[in-house]
Design a protein around this motif. Structure first.
Motif, PDB file in Angstrom:
ATOM      1  N   PHE A 136       0.839  -1.197   0.000  1.00 40.31           N
ATOM      2  CA  PHE A 136       0.000   0.000   0.000  1.00 40.31           C
ATOM      3  C   PHE A 136       0.875   1.248   0.000  1.00 40.31           C
ATOM      4  CE2 PHE A 136      -4.009  -1.826   2.300  1.00 40.31           C
ATOM      5  CZ  PHE A 136      -4.023  -2.896   1.416  1.00 40.31           C
ATOM      6  N   THR A 137       0.382   2.299  -0.677  1.00 40.55           N
ATOM      7  CA  THR A 137       1.078   3.583  -0.686  1.00 40.55           C
ATOM      8  C   THR A 137       0.075   4.695  -0.416  1.00 40.55           C
ATOM      9  OG1 THR A 137       2.679   2.773  -2.319  1.00 40.55           O
ATOM     10  CG2 THR A 137       2.510   5.158  -2.008  1.00 40.55           C
ATOM     11  N   ILE A 138       0.372   5.501   0.595  1.00 47.76           N
ATOM     12  CA  ILE A 138      -0.495   6.631   0.932  1.00 47.76           C
ATOM     13  C   ILE A 138       0.108   7.893   0.348  1.00 47.76           C
ATOM     14  CG2 ILE A 138       0.642   7.074   3.160  1.00 47.76           C
ATOM     15  CD1 ILE A 138      -2.134   7.734   4.305  1.00 47.76           C
ATOM     16  N   SER A 139      -0.760   8.750  -0.197  1.00 44.33           N
ATOM     17  CA  SER A 139      -0.303   9.995  -0.817  1.00 44.33           C
ATOM     18  C   SER A 139      -1.245  11.127  -0.431  1.00 44.33           C
ATOM     19  CB  SER A 139      -0.267   9.868  -2.341  1.00 44.33           C
ATOM     20  OG  SER A 139       0.568   8.816  -2.752  1.00 44.33           O
ATOM     21  N   ARG A 140      -0.651  12.254  -0.094  1.00 45.74           N
ATOM     22  CA  ARG A 140      -1.437  13.409   0.328  1.00 45.74           C
ATOM     23  C   ARG A 140      -1.231  14.532  -0.667  1.00 45.74           C
ATOM     24  NH1 ARG A 140      -1.407  15.745   6.501  1.00 45.74           N
ATOM     25  NH2 ARG A 140      -2.959  17.369   6.200  1.00 45.74           N
ATOM     26  N   TYR A 141      -2.317  15.135  -1.131  1.00 39.51           N
ATOM     27  CA  TYR A 141      -2.262  16.212  -2.118  1.00 39.51           C
ATOM     28  C   TYR A 141      -2.846  17.475  -1.503  1.00 39.51           C
ATOM     29  CZ  TYR A 141      -1.479  12.168  -5.075  1.00 39.51           C
ATOM     30  OH  TYR A 141      -0.974  11.007  -5.599  1.00 39.51           O
ATOM     31  N   TYR A 142      -2.013  18.520  -1.451  1.00 40.84           N
ATOM     32  CA  TYR A 142      -2.438  19.755  -0.799  1.00 40.84           C
ATOM     33  C   TYR A 142      -3.215  20.669  -1.738  1.00 40.84           C
ATOM     34  CZ  TYR A 142       0.509  18.409   3.089  1.00 40.84           C
ATOM     35  OH  TYR A 142       1.056  17.734   4.142  1.00 40.84           O
ATOM     36  N   ASN A 193      -5.636  19.961  -3.832  1.00 38.26           N
ATOM     37  CA  ASN A 193      -7.070  19.677  -3.859  1.00 38.26           C
ATOM     38  C   ASN A 193      -7.571  18.976  -2.602  1.00 38.26           C
ATOM     39  OD1 ASN A 193      -5.871  17.223  -4.277  1.00 38.26           O
ATOM     40  ND2 ASN A 193      -6.951  16.750  -6.178  1.00 38.26           N
ATOM     41  N   HIS A 194      -6.764  19.013  -1.546  1.00 33.49           N
ATOM     42  CA  HIS A 194      -7.181  18.483  -0.234  1.00 33.49           C
ATOM     43  C   HIS A 194      -7.651  17.034  -0.322  1.00 33.49           C
ATOM     44  CE1 HIS A 194      -7.891  22.590   1.908  1.00 33.49           C
ATOM     45  NE2 HIS A 194      -6.818  22.610   1.144  1.00 33.49           N
ATOM     46  N   THR A 195      -6.870  16.200  -0.951  1.00 27.91           N
ATOM     47  CA  THR A 195      -7.230  14.796  -1.049  1.00 27.91           C
ATOM     48  C   THR A 195      -6.130  13.897  -0.490  1.00 27.91           C
ATOM     49  OG1 THR A 195      -6.384  14.679  -3.314  1.00 27.91           O
ATOM     50  CG2 THR A 195      -8.746  15.105  -3.040  1.00 27.91           C
ATOM     51  N   LEU A 196      -6.545  12.712  -0.155  1.00 23.85           N
ATOM     52  CA  LEU A 196      -5.646  11.688   0.375  1.00 23.85           C
ATOM     53  C   LEU A 196      -5.954  10.398  -0.354  1.00 23.85           C
ATOM     54  CD1 LEU A 196      -3.622  10.983   2.793  1.00 23.85           C
ATOM     55  CD2 LEU A 196      -5.656  10.012   3.872  1.00 23.85           C
ATOM     56  N   ASP A 197      -4.963   9.804  -0.981  1.00 22.68           N
ATOM     57  CA  ASP A 197      -5.159   8.566  -1.720  1.00 22.68           C
ATOM     58  C   ASP A 197      -4.477   7.394  -1.027  1.00 22.68           C
ATOM     59  OD1 ASP A 197      -5.044   9.792  -5.189  1.00 22.68           O
ATOM     60  OD2 ASP A 197      -6.500  10.041  -3.561  1.00 22.68           O
ATOM     61  N   LEU A 198      -5.010   6.208  -1.303  1.00 22.91           N
ATOM     62  CA  LEU A 198      -4.372   4.984  -0.842  1.00 22.91           C
ATOM     63  C   LEU A 198      -4.344   4.013  -2.016  1.00 22.91           C
ATOM     64  CD1 LEU A 198      -3.186   3.525   1.682  1.00 22.91           C
ATOM     65  CD2 LEU A 198      -5.436   2.445   1.933  1.00 22.91           C
ATOM     66  N   GLN A 199      -3.156   3.818  -2.564  1.00 17.63           N
ATOM     67  CA  GLN A 199      -2.976   2.857  -3.641  1.00 17.63           C
ATOM     68  C   GLN A 199      -2.712   1.498  -3.014  1.00 17.63           C
ATOM     69  OE1 GLN A 199      -3.205   3.118  -7.057  1.00 17.63           O
ATOM     70  NE2 GLN A 199      -2.912   0.901  -7.049  1.00 17.63           N
ATOM     71  N   MET A 200      -3.551   0.534  -3.339  1.00 16.52           N
ATOM     72  CA  MET A 200      -3.443  -0.799  -2.742  1.00 16.52           C
ATOM     73  C   MET A 200      -3.146  -1.817  -3.837  1.00 16.52           C
ATOM     74  SD  MET A 200      -6.609  -0.602  -0.030  1.00 16.52           S
ATOM     75  CE  MET A 200      -7.875  -0.603  -1.299  1.00 16.52           C
ATOM     76  N   ASN A 201      -1.999  -2.450  -3.733  1.00 10.96           N
ATOM     77  CA  ASN A 201      -1.577  -3.460  -4.699  1.00 10.96           C
ATOM     78  C   ASN A 201      -1.460  -4.821  -4.026  1.00 10.96           C
ATOM     79  OD1 ASN A 201      -1.310  -1.418  -6.683  1.00 10.96           O
ATOM     80  ND2 ASN A 201       0.810  -1.021  -6.058  1.00 10.96           N
ATOM     81  N   ASP A 202      -1.442  -5.864  -4.856  1.00 11.43           N
ATOM     82  CA  ASP A 202      -1.293  -7.231  -4.348  1.00 11.43           C
ATOM     83  C   ASP A 202      -2.286  -7.498  -3.215  1.00 11.43           C
ATOM     84  OD1 ASP A 202       1.340  -9.203  -2.757  1.00 11.43           O
ATOM     85  OD2 ASP A 202      -0.295  -9.809  -4.087  1.00 11.43           O
TER      86      ASP A 202
END
Length: 122
Positions: free
Chosen positions: A67-73, A75-84
């Motif tokens: 998993f990889t968490i990413s924060r974007y300032y 547009n005030h979003t937070l993503d979680l890329q989930m692999n495998d």
């Protein structure tokens, strides 16, 4: 404060999903933010990944490397890329936020989204 999660769904084991959380109505930069999940039969929500106000990232051992968490300032979003993804990743995933540094205790997180369901089929 409003947190809105999107991106849940059902995938086969080994597949990928990307969750997104939109943070609305508060000074985003001053708040810790992260992802939690509640698995079927789980006693309480567990921390998946968080990003503190200084950018420090913490992952649960069970998702490190997948998993990889990413924060974007912008547009005030937070993503979680989930692999495998694995069947044991099946859970309701929640976005949460708290003013200041990330709390260690679950009860100290004040703001929660309604959640998005992730189902992994074996």
């Amino acid at each position: 404060v409003q947190l809105v999660e999107t991106g849940g769904g059902s995938v086969q084991s080994g597949g990928s999903l990307r969750l997104s959380c939109e943070a609305i109505g508060y000074p985003y930069k001053s708040y810790c933010i992260g992802w939690f999940r509640h698995t079927p039969g789980g006693k309480e929500r567990e921390r998946v990944a968080t990003i503190d106000t200084d950018g420090e990232i913490v992952y649960a051992d069970s998702v490190k490397g997948r998993f990889t968490i990413s924060r974007y300032y912008n547009n005030h979003t937070l993503d979680l890329q989930m692999n495998d993804l694995k069947p044991e990743d099946t859970a309701m995933f929640y976005c949460a936020s708290q003013r200041g540094n990330c709390p260690l205790k679950l009860a100290s997180w004040d703001y929660w989204g309604k959640g998005t369901l992730v189902t992994i089929c074996s």
